[in-house]
Design a protein around this motif. Structure first.
Motif, PDB file in Angstrom:
ATOM      1  N   UNK A   1       1.127  -1.481  -0.087  1.00 20.44           N
ATOM      2  CA  UNK A   1      -0.219  -0.137   0.211  1.00 20.44           C
ATOM      3  C   UNK A   1       0.753   1.267   0.145  1.00 20.44           C
ATOM      4  N   UNK A   2       0.696   2.090  -0.475  1.00 21.35           N
ATOM      5  CA  UNK A   2       0.459   3.810  -0.914  1.00 21.35           C
ATOM      6  C   UNK A   2       1.124   4.486   0.884  1.00 21.35           C
ATOM      7  N   UNK A   3       1.456   5.317   1.054  1.00 23.59           N
ATOM      8  CA  UNK A   3       2.421   5.710   2.225  1.00 23.59           C
ATOM      9  C   UNK A   3       0.549   6.236   2.960  1.00 23.59           C
ATOM     10  N   UNK A   4      -0.199   6.801   2.360  1.00 27.52           N
ATOM     11  CA  UNK A   4      -1.450   7.312   2.249  1.00 27.52           C
ATOM     12  C   UNK A   4      -1.974   6.554   2.766  1.00 27.52           C
ATOM     13  N   UNK A   5      -2.619   5.307   1.463  1.00 28.18           N
ATOM     14  CA  UNK A   5      -3.365   4.378   1.973  1.00 28.18           C
ATOM     15  C   UNK A   5      -3.100   3.548   3.591  1.00 28.18           C
ATOM     16  N   UNK A   6      -1.884   3.437   3.833  1.00 28.18           N
ATOM     17  CA  UNK A   6      -1.317   2.839   4.895  1.00 28.18           C
ATOM     18  C   UNK A   6      -1.363   3.246   5.821  1.00 28.18           C
ATOM     19  N   UNK A   7      -1.542   4.996   6.332  1.00 23.56           N
ATOM     20  CA  UNK A   7      -1.946   5.602   6.985  1.00 23.56           C
ATOM     21  C   UNK A   7      -3.206   5.976   7.460  1.00 23.56           C
ATOM     22  N   UNK A   8      -3.976   5.644   6.672  1.00 25.47           N
ATOM     23  CA  UNK A   8      -5.611   5.624   6.740  1.00 25.47           C
ATOM     24  C   UNK A   8      -5.698   4.282   7.027  1.00 25.47           C
ATOM     25  N   UNK A   9      -4.951   2.805   6.901  1.00 30.02           N
ATOM     26  CA  UNK A   9      -5.755   1.440   7.295  1.00 30.02           C
ATOM     27  C   UNK A   9      -5.483   1.710   8.978  1.00 30.02           C
ATOM     28  N   UNK A  10      -4.220   2.390   8.591  1.00 31.41           N
ATOM     29  CA  UNK A  10      -3.881   2.953  10.598  1.00 31.41           C
ATOM     30  C   UNK A  10      -4.770   3.475  11.761  1.00 31.41           C
ATOM     31  N   UNK A  11      -5.181   4.019  11.013  1.00 27.25           N
ATOM     32  CA  UNK A  11      -5.794   5.676  11.761  1.00 27.25           C
ATOM     33  C   UNK A  11      -4.358   6.362  11.944  1.00 27.25           C
ATOM     34  N   UNK A  12      -4.038   6.322  11.140  1.00 30.52           N
ATOM     35  CA  UNK A  12      -2.562   7.094  11.863  1.00 30.52           C
ATOM     36  C   UNK A  12      -2.478   8.248  10.676  1.00 30.52           C
ATOM     37  N   UNK A  13      -0.987   9.009  10.877  1.00 27.74           N
ATOM     38  CA  UNK A  13      -0.721   9.791   9.828  1.00 27.74           C
ATOM     39  C   UNK A  13       0.650   9.288   9.066  1.00 27.74           C
ATOM     40  N   UNK A  14       0.656  10.109   8.292  1.00 28.37           N
ATOM     41  CA  UNK A  14       1.536   9.343   7.409  1.00 28.37           C
ATOM     42  C   UNK A  14       3.545   9.665   8.340  1.00 28.37           C
TER      43      UNK A  14
END
Length: 112
Positions: free
Chosen positions: A18-31
Motif C-alpha cells: 500500500x502507498x504511504x497515504x493508504x497505509x496511514x489511512x488503514x492504520x488510522x494514523x498519519x504519514x
C-alpha cells in the motif's frame, strides 16, 4: 531479528503493498507516524518502480502494534524496540515448539 534489522520481508499474502497515504489511512494514523517508525528502523518501506514508498500487510501489522504502544504513552523509539523484541520472542518460541515437536516424534515415550 536484531535491533538493526527492519521488518521489510514480503510473504505471499503481503501483496499488494500500500502507498504511504493508504497505509496511514488503514492504520488510522498519519504519514508522519509511518516516517517515524521508519526512522526508528522498525519498518523499511518497499519501493515501487516509480520510487514511491509502499508498505506490505506484514509491515502494517508491525506498525499497528507500535501505534498501540505509542497511544498508551510509550515513546516511539521505545515502542519500536518493544515490537522488535516481541517479534524475536515469538520467533524463538516458534523454533522451540518445532524443536520439541521433532524431538517428541523421534523419541516417543510409552506409558507403562
Amino acid at each position: 531479528m536484531t535491533a538493526g534489522e527492519s521488518f521489510d520481508r514480503l510473504d505471499d499474502d503481503d501483496y499488494p503493498a500500500y502507498t504511504m497515504g493508504r497505509a496511514a489511512e488503514m492504520l488510522g494514523t498519519t504519514q508522519g507516524f509511518l516516517r517515524a517508525v521508519g526512522e526508528a528502523r522498525l519498518i523499511t518501506p518497499l519501493r515501487s518502480e516509480g520510487g514511491h514508498r509502499r508498505y506490505s500487510r506484514y509491515q502494517l501489522r508491525i506498525a499497528a502494534r507500535a501505534r498501540e504502544l505509542v497511544d498508551q504513552g510509550t515513546p516511539i523509539e521505545a515502542a519500536c524496540r518493544i515490537v522488535i523484541l516481541e517479534d524475536q520472542l515469538e520467533e524463538a518460541q516458534r523454533i522451540n515448539a518445532e524443536y520439541r515437536h521433532a524431538a517428541a516424534s523421534q523419541n516417543p515415550t510409552t506409558a507403562g
